[in-house]
Every structure is written in C-alpha cells, then in structure tokens.
Design an enzyme around this catalytic site. Structure first.
Site, PDB file in Angstrom:
ATOM      1  N   CYS A 246       0.831  -1.212   0.000  1.00 20.49           N
ATOM      2  CA  CYS A 246       0.000   0.000   0.000  1.00 20.49           C
ATOM      3  C   CYS A 246       0.869   1.267   0.000  1.00 20.49           C
ATOM      4  O   CYS A 246       1.500   1.566  -1.003  1.00 20.49           O
ATOM      5  CB  CYS A 246      -0.989  -0.033   1.161  1.00 20.49           C
ATOM      6  SG  CYS A 246      -2.372   1.102   0.924  1.00 20.49           S
ATOM      7  N   HIS A 331      -3.970  -5.071   0.027  1.00 18.43           N
ATOM      8  CA  HIS A 331      -3.609  -5.611   1.344  1.00 18.43           C
ATOM      9  C   HIS A 331      -3.735  -7.134   1.329  1.00 18.43           C
ATOM     10  O   HIS A 331      -4.838  -7.664   1.518  1.00 18.43           O
ATOM     11  CB  HIS A 331      -4.519  -5.021   2.431  1.00 18.43           C
ATOM     12  CG  HIS A 331      -4.201  -3.618   2.782  1.00 18.43           C
ATOM     13  ND1 HIS A 331      -3.390  -3.276   3.841  1.00 18.43           N
ATOM     14  CD2 HIS A 331      -4.563  -2.446   2.198  1.00 18.43           C
ATOM     15  CE1 HIS A 331      -3.274  -1.958   3.909  1.00 18.43           C
ATOM     16  NE2 HIS A 331      -3.973  -1.433   2.918  1.00 18.43           N
ATOM     17  N   GLU A 333      -3.015  -9.187   3.527  1.00 14.17           N
ATOM     18  CA  GLU A 333      -3.410  -9.707   4.846  1.00 14.17           C
ATOM     19  C   GLU A 333      -4.905  -9.578   5.106  1.00 14.17           C
ATOM     20  O   GLU A 333      -5.426 -10.093   6.113  1.00 14.17           O
ATOM     21  CB  GLU A 333      -2.639  -8.967   5.948  1.00 14.17           C
ATOM     22  CG  GLU A 333      -3.152  -7.600   6.303  1.00 14.17           C
ATOM     23  CD  GLU A 333      -2.864  -6.512   5.289  1.00 14.17           C
ATOM     24  OE1 GLU A 333      -3.384  -5.391   5.459  1.00 14.17           O
ATOM     25  OE2 GLU A 333      -2.110  -6.763   4.319  1.00 14.17           O
TER      26      GLU A 333
END
Length: 359
Positions: A246, A331, A333
C-alpha cells in the site's frame, strides 16, 4: 441528536447523530466492504478521513478488541445508512456507538449513503464537516477555515520508538508508516524476528541491526510527503531485499525514481479484483488507498508490473528486474476482506531465507 454532513461544495445531508457528540473536519471517502467496520475504523490509513460505508446496515455483530488493527480510531468521522444498537455475536463486547463514544469519534446515520457515494464518484473526495451538535450551517462553514487539512499523517500514526518482536526466522526491519496489526501477525506467524522502526528512521539505524529484509508498511496520506523516508528507502533497496504494501508500494515507486498520482476517488473495500500476471490468476483483494503508481514512470526505472486492477487497470504490484524488491498496492493480509493473497508474505520470507541480499 441531529446529525449533519456539510460538504465543501455546499451539499448538506441531514440525519441522526451517534457516537461522540461534537464536530470534525476531514476528507470524505467511501468504503464498499460489507463487514469489517471495526478493522476499517482502527486502520491508521484512514487518518484524517471521514468514512462513508456503502453497505446499509453497520454494527450488527458488535465490537471485540481482537478486531482492532491499532490502539485507536484515526478516522475523523463515520457515516452510515443505519446502525444496529443491539448486536448479536458471541464475542461481542460493546456496540459500535459505544466504541465511537469511547474513542472520541463523531458519527451520523440515517442519511442517503448511496447519494454520498455517487457524488464522490462524480467529483472525487470532498472536504467536509461532520457534526451531531445543534449548530447552524454558517457555523459549520467556519470550520473549513479553522482546521488545517494536512497530508503527512504518517509521522503521527506509526510507532514513535523502535520495537523488537523476537522470532527464530529471518530478521525483518519494518518501517512503520501507519501499520495494521494484521501485517505484523502475518510476519510473526512465519517466525520472523521483527524490529519496527518509526517513520523517520535513517538508513544507518536500520542497517545497524543487519536485517535480512525490509518491509514497508501501509499508511495514510500523500506518499510524496514522506520525503525523508523516500531517501532512506533509496539506500535500502540497493542493499537489502524489500517488500512494500500500500503506502510502502507507493514510497518504493518514488524511491526508485517513479511517480505517484491522486486517484479520482480511490479504492476502499474488501471486494476489488486484481490480476496476478505471473500466476495468470485473479484474486479478490482488500484495498484502502487514494493514490496510485504511474505505470510508465516505474517501468522506465527497471520495474516490471506484476499485478493490475481489473476495474481500472491501475498498477497493483511490481518487482524490480535486478534488485530483490517487490510491492503490491492492495492488502494481502485482508483484515477486513479476503486473505487469498497471503502467499506474498511467503514469497518475501522465502526470499530472505534464500539469502538474496544484493551486495
């Protein structure tokens, strides 16, 4: 109590106030996630922004401390169509309004969030004042001049001191621009020995721990504002394998000599399609960013595009032709959203275990 959202173009939305009673000023954005409101609110990348949720019912499963991505809410306000004051979930500890009250965040509900979202899509993010106090529009207008709209939030939301998290695996130096807890959890679960460095840490401080790799975290604001970190990363990538997510992806682009630009309304939500060119496979990803990397500018500096957005074809990932350096805009995750792309953490750790340090 009455809730009012006053936009810089003069548009007014009236509804019902909730959360902390007060006034706040920020950049109005929208998020398309169906769930994950707690993770969204506690994501430091939302610092300085007022978040509109496009999903109509928010708060129905409550709040639990394990869902927090940081110790507080960095968003300046929260806008929903409706909120559930009686959540139902076996882990629930408090409702959404109680969380906003406790953390000092102004909220309004019972407004037309579809209209707000369509406006942002037409015009781009707008500065706005959110209030759940009984104040006139003339008073709200004054807040546009009273409060400064800053862009360099990174210096405020990340760690202010070096933190060491011991592990038996590769030694990873993390530069914290406003990192989510789930990113650290992904590195910890792979056994990494982690040292988290503040936003303005110098190259000499980072190299002093002799890291096997450097991770560049997510964070809020304009990447071009991180001038000191860009200079640090310029040195880091010449010596140490580096992975950025990001904001880290954008700062890496600037460090390599490329450019970034502000998008019309950004990508924020847990349902964004991304194509992995190398794997010839599409993924649904979690995203939260208002800036993007200019494709040609990084290709001219030796970067290869590895991921593209399936909606607008913006750059979602890149790697260097020669240096052990790669990054993604989304992202992997999740938190909230899908975690189908966590293989990227495996890729990074495998790279470090292979001792691919560029001398």
């Amino acid at each position: 109590m009455t809730g009012i959202l006053y936009l810089e173009d003069g548009t007014i939305y009236e509804g019902k106030g909730f959360g902390k009673k007060g006034i706040s000023v920020g950049e109005l954005v929208f998020n398309t996630s169906i769930t994950g409101y707690q993770e969204i609110l506690t994501d430091p990348s939302y610092a300085g922004q007022i978040i509109t949720m496009t999903y109509p019912l928010i708060g129905n499963y409550g709040i639990h401390q394990l869902g927090n991505q940081s110790s507080k809410i960095y968003a300046k306000g929260f806008v929903t169509k409706s909120i559930d004051q009686t959540p139902s979930h076996y882990m629930n500890e408090e409702n959404l309004e109680q969380m906003l009250e406790r953390m000092g965040v102004v909220g309004i509900c019972e407004v037309d969030t579809r209209s707000i979202t369509k406006k942002i899509r037409r015009t781009g993010p707008l500065k706005c004042v959110i209030s759940n106090e009984e104040l006139s529009i003339e008073v709200l207008k004054e807040y546009f001049h009273k409060e400064k709209f800053q862009e360099d939030w990174m210096k405020h939301v990340g760690t202010q001191k070096i933190i060491h998290i011991p592990g038996q695996g590769p030694k990873v130096a993390v530069i914290d621009f406003g990192m989510k807890k789930s990113i650290l959890e992904n590195l910890k679960s792979r056994g990494c020995d982690i040292t988290v460095f503040p936003y303005k840490s110098k190259y000499e401080e980072i190299i002093n721990i002799n890291p096997d790799g450097v991770f560049l975290s997510n964070g809020p604001g304009n990447p071009e504002a991180a001038t000191e970190s860009i200079e640090t990363v310029k040195k880091v990538i010449q010596k140490i394998p580096t992975f950025g997510i990001c904001m880290g992806h954008q700062i890496l682009a600037l460090a390599i000599g490329g450019n970034t630009y502000k998008m019309k309304y950004g990508h924020r939500g847990g349902n964004h399609g991304v194509y992995d060119i190398q794997k010839d496979r599409a993924y649904i990803t979690s995203q939260n960013h208002g800036y993007a990397v200019d494709k040609k500018s990084v290709e001219d500096q030796g970067m290869v595009i590895t991921h593209i957005n399936l909606n607008d074809h913006t750059v979602e990932g890149m790697m260097h032709k020669e240096l052990p350096v790669f990054s993604v805009q989304f992202h992997p995750e999740g938190s909230p959203g899908p975690a189908d792309a966590t293989y990227l953490f495996d890729k990074f750790v495998s790279q470090l275990k292979g001792d691919m340090i560029c001398q």
